[in-house]
Design an enzyme around this catalytic site. Structure first.
Site, mmCIF file in Angstrom:
data_model
loop_
_atom_site.group_PDB
_atom_site.id
_atom_site.type_symbol
_atom_site.label_atom_id
_atom_site.label_comp_id
_atom_site.label_asym_id
_atom_site.label_seq_id
_atom_site.Cartn_x
_atom_site.Cartn_y
_atom_site.Cartn_z
ATOM 1 N N SER A 138 7.325 -3.835 -1.613
ATOM 2 C CA SER A 138 6.371 -3.475 -0.837
ATOM 3 C C SER A 138 5.395 -2.644 -1.749
ATOM 4 O O SER A 138 6.091 -1.916 -2.530
ATOM 5 C CB SER A 138 6.627 -2.856 0.326
ATOM 6 O OG SER A 138 5.324 -2.187 1.037
ATOM 7 N N TYR A 151 11.288 3.620 4.603
ATOM 8 C CA TYR A 151 11.087 2.346 4.284
ATOM 9 C C TYR A 151 10.331 2.486 3.070
ATOM 10 O O TYR A 151 10.597 1.696 1.977
ATOM 11 C CB TYR A 151 9.897 1.889 5.196
ATOM 12 C CG TYR A 151 9.132 0.560 4.816
ATOM 13 C CD1 TYR A 151 10.068 -0.596 5.123
ATOM 14 C CD2 TYR A 151 8.034 0.292 4.306
ATOM 15 C CE1 TYR A 151 9.931 -2.019 4.861
ATOM 16 C CE2 TYR A 151 7.630 -1.067 4.012
ATOM 17 C CZ TYR A 151 8.510 -2.087 4.103
ATOM 18 O OH TYR A 151 8.055 -3.299 3.887
#
Length: 244
Positions: A138, A151
């Site tokens: 990501s 995350y």
């Protein structure tokens, strides 16, 4: 790599990016191994595929589940040419609110789950002296923001892991490794957020943010896979137009 007739195992294939990748590769006549915890959803997706496929129940947070899944995949197709590590969770949370169980689950799925699948596929790619591993990371692995600590750390780990994989696996075994780093994608991934303070924060406005479509990431995967064997697409950072 010519993707036609190659065998591709895709984790997190029951929705979002994983589902889009499975459908895209099936259109290119890849043999598809759909892997996820949600078997019923996988069976529905299987009906939409245009090539030979198999459904496998796989929970990447459980070592035994991953091992059983790979065993079933090999029993069907004898080998695996492509692994797409797409399974992931994204329960964003402020550190001060101490959502420990969610933090640990994020690492369990996003990092340890990827490692379990790499462990499962390497014997076959080493034997074949070739293969391609796609790790879905990501942009959050590079760009830190409040609420994205855990995350982001999990996705940063995948970026670093991918670099080391290329150093170790490509020269000796001709295994290509691509790390794909999407910006915000229009999927259900953020629906797992339980931190009410974060959700109600005026600085967190997910609705107005430009978003990619899952198909955009599937296109990137196909691009990386379609390069000649002498070419490794190391990283692809993909953002929606309008995001710097």
């Amino acid at each position: 790599m010519i993707v036609k007739d190659k065998v591709a195992l895709i984790t997190g294939a029951s929705s979002g990016i994983g589902k889009a990748i499975a459908k895209k590769l099936s259109e290119e006549q890849c043999k598809i191994i759909l892997a996820s915890r949600n078997v019923e959803k996988l069976k529905e997706i299987q009906q939409e595929l245009k090539s030979e496929s198999i459904v496998i129940e796989m929970d990447v947070s459980q070592t035994e589940s991953v091992a059983k899944g790979f065993k079933k995949a090999i029993a069907k197709f004898n080998t695996i040419d492509i692994l797409v590590n797409s399974a992931g969770v994204m329960p964003l949370t402020y550190l001060k609110n101490r959502h420990l169980d969610e933090w640990l689950q994020t690492i369990e799925v996003n990092v340890k789950g990827t490692l379990r699948c790499i462990h499962g596929v390497l014997p076959y790619m080493k034997k074949n002296e070739g293969g391609h591993i796609i790790n879905i990371s990501s942009v959050d692995g590079k760009e830190v923001y409040k609420g994205g600590a855990i995350y982001g750390a999990s996705k940063s780990a995948i970026i670093t892991l991918s670099k080391a994989m290329r150093m170790e696996l490509s020269p000796d075994y001709n295994i290509r490794v691509t790390c794909i780093e999407p910006g915000t994608v229009d999927t259900s991934l953020r629906n797992t957020i339980t931190d009410e303070e974060l959700l109600n924060d005026k600085d967190y406005d997910d609705e107005s943010e430009p978003k990619l479509e899952a198909n955009n990431i599937a296109d990137a995967v196909l691009y990386a896979l379609s390069q000649p064997d002498s070419v490794n697409v190391n990283e692809l950072l993909i953002k929606p137009t309008g995001k710097s």
